[in-house]
Design a protein around this motif. Structure first.
Motif, short mmCIF file in Angstrom:
data_model
loop_
_atom_site.label_atom_id
_atom_site.label_comp_id
_atom_site.label_asym_id
_atom_site.label_seq_id
_atom_site.Cartn_x
_atom_site.Cartn_y
_atom_site.Cartn_z
N ILE A 25 -7.57 29.86 -21.99
CA ILE A 25 -6.79 28.89 -22.77
C ILE A 25 -5.70 28.26 -21.90
N GLU A 28 -7.26 25.95 -19.25
CA GLU A 28 -7.70 24.67 -19.80
C GLU A 28 -6.56 23.65 -19.80
N GLU A 176 -4.43 31.52 -37.83
CA GLU A 176 -4.70 30.14 -37.43
C GLU A 176 -3.53 29.19 -37.66
N SER A 231 -5.10 32.22 -31.12
CA SER A 231 -5.67 32.40 -29.79
C SER A 231 -7.14 32.78 -29.86
N ARG A 234 -10.43 28.12 -31.84
CA ARG A 234 -9.95 26.91 -31.18
C ARG A 234 -9.98 25.74 -32.16
N LYS A 235 -8.90 25.62 -32.94
CA LYS A 235 -8.77 24.51 -33.88
C LYS A 235 -7.28 24.24 -34.08
#
Length: 402
Positions: A25, A28, A176, A231, A234-235
């Motif tokens: 993460i 990226e 989230e 984590s 991925r949204k």
């Protein structure tokens, strides 16, 4: 190119597999051309394990030595993460609180940030390094290590975002985003796309464990752009901001706090200055008081009830008993088997009947109410600890599931 501060909680870096996931993460964002500063908490239950080790040696250790011990957890995290990023071939450096110039006051275990130079971080960013920072810790004027209190890594991240003028501060955890209630207890809890600083601050102060309340205070003061996200998934998460774009619903969330105890002092004189004497005694011990109720007593006397953190209960009772002659009360009682359940929402100000809906939900669930506290955007009630989960579920269902 943006400057992004990311913070990962202990559950996100609990083992080697999770550290590698987080490393990707981070990588990226870095490979997109951004400057990246990452704040890490101690792995999993490391802090609790360290406290247990301390108690095995000394059940009453000094706060200074506890800070020396507890700060090692975050140092382990940043070192291991640096190794994971090195394995990916990325330039990285891990730094402790004192290395980044995090200056605090002298209050061990719950220090406040006084200054943060961040010159070392800026120099490392200029070299295009990913900077990993041990959260939760700083250094005081005596060059002693201090810690910022449980959840203090959030505050470290926001402080860095302020000093570095970051474009975004991302707080990663195992959920989230910010939910209308704890999704682990309330299956019907809904994720919010955005929430105001004020609402988030109230929820954090009232028991929601998503963000450290001091981090939200700082974000609000300096208008830090924040996002709470997962984590694992991925949204997009929940944006925390000054003003939300959508029209406010009546409430934004329901929170529960079990770190609560009730104290009542009986038959104090009904005259000016009595409340001052009571709360001055607690203030000297740095004990915060929350809900307060003054009731009519007997024969020109009154009773005063209030809540403190359960962890402060013994200290509070001792302070009051020591000041009993000065205050002038006949007896003192305490109850540690209580919990505080609260609703929070900026929309309450323009929505009459919110309190009635809350109390009706509690009535229908046969939950008795003790003390009540209100403000423009919150209502809190004290209930029996064994009824707290039921109370929270009933209130959430009334506002969000019907």
């Amino acid at each position: 190119m943006a400057l992004i501060v990311q913070k990962f909680g202990g559950s996100s870096v609990a083992n080697a597999e999770k550290i590698e996931r987080v490393a990707w993460i981070i990588a990226e964002k870095y490979t997109e051309g951004n400057d990246v500063v990452v704040v890490l908490s101690a792995q999993g239950d490391t802090t609790d394990d360290l406290i247990t080790k301390a108690n095995e040696i000394n059940p009453n250790p000094s706060k200074r030595e506890m800070d020396m011990l507890l700060s090692t957890g975050e140092q382990i995290s940043v070192a291991l993460m640096a190794m994971a990023l090195e394995k990916l071939g990325l330039p990285v450096v891990s730094l402790t609180g004192w290395q980044i110039g995090m200056q605090t006051n002298t209050e061990y275990n719950n220090a406040r940030i006084k200054a943060l130079s961040a010159e070392r971080i800026k120099a490392e960013l200029d070299r295009r390094r990913i900077v990993l920072v041990a959260g939760f810790q700083g250094i005081n004027r005596y060059d002693d290590i201090t810690t910022l209190g449980r959840g203090g890594s959030d505050t470290t991240a926001v402080a860095l975002a302020v000093v570095l003028n970051a474009d975004l501060c991302q707080i990663f955890s195992d959920v989230e985003g910010v939910y209308t209630s704890d999704p682990r207890k309330i299956p019907g809890a809904k994720k919010l796309d955005e929430i105001t600083y004020d609402e988030m601050l109230e929820l954090a102060s009232l028991g929601a464990q998503v963000l450290h309340n001091r981090s939200v205070e700082m974000a609000k003061r300096y208008n830090v752009k924040m996002e709470v996200l997962s984590s694992y998934v991925r949204k997009p998460g929940t944006k925390v901001k000054g003003v939300t774009k959508v029209e406010q619903s009546k409430i934004s969330g329901v929170a529960m706090d079990t770190n609560v105890a009730q104290i009542a002092i009986m038959e104090v004189e009904d005259e000016p200055g009595i409340a001052f004497r009571v709360f001055q005694a607690l203030s000297k011990e740095k004990i915060n008081v929350d809900i307060i109720l003054q009731s009519v007593g007997r024969n020109t006397t009154k009773d005063i009830s209030f809540t403190v953190a359960r962890t402060d209960l013994d200290c509070a009772v001792a302070a009051l008993k020591e000041a009993q002659k000065f205050i002038g009360f006949s007896d003192i009682s305490m109850n540690a088997n209580v919990a505080k359940v609260s609703i929070v929402g900026a929309g309450m100000m323009s929505s009459p009947g919110v309190a009635a809906m809350m109390f009706e939900a509690l009535y229908d669930s046969k939950v008795n109410i003790g003390l009540i506290s209100t403000s423009e955007i919150k209502i809190s009630v004290l209930v029996d600890e064994h009824e707290a989960d039921r109370a929270m579920s009933a209130i959430h269902a009334r506002f969000f599931e019907t």
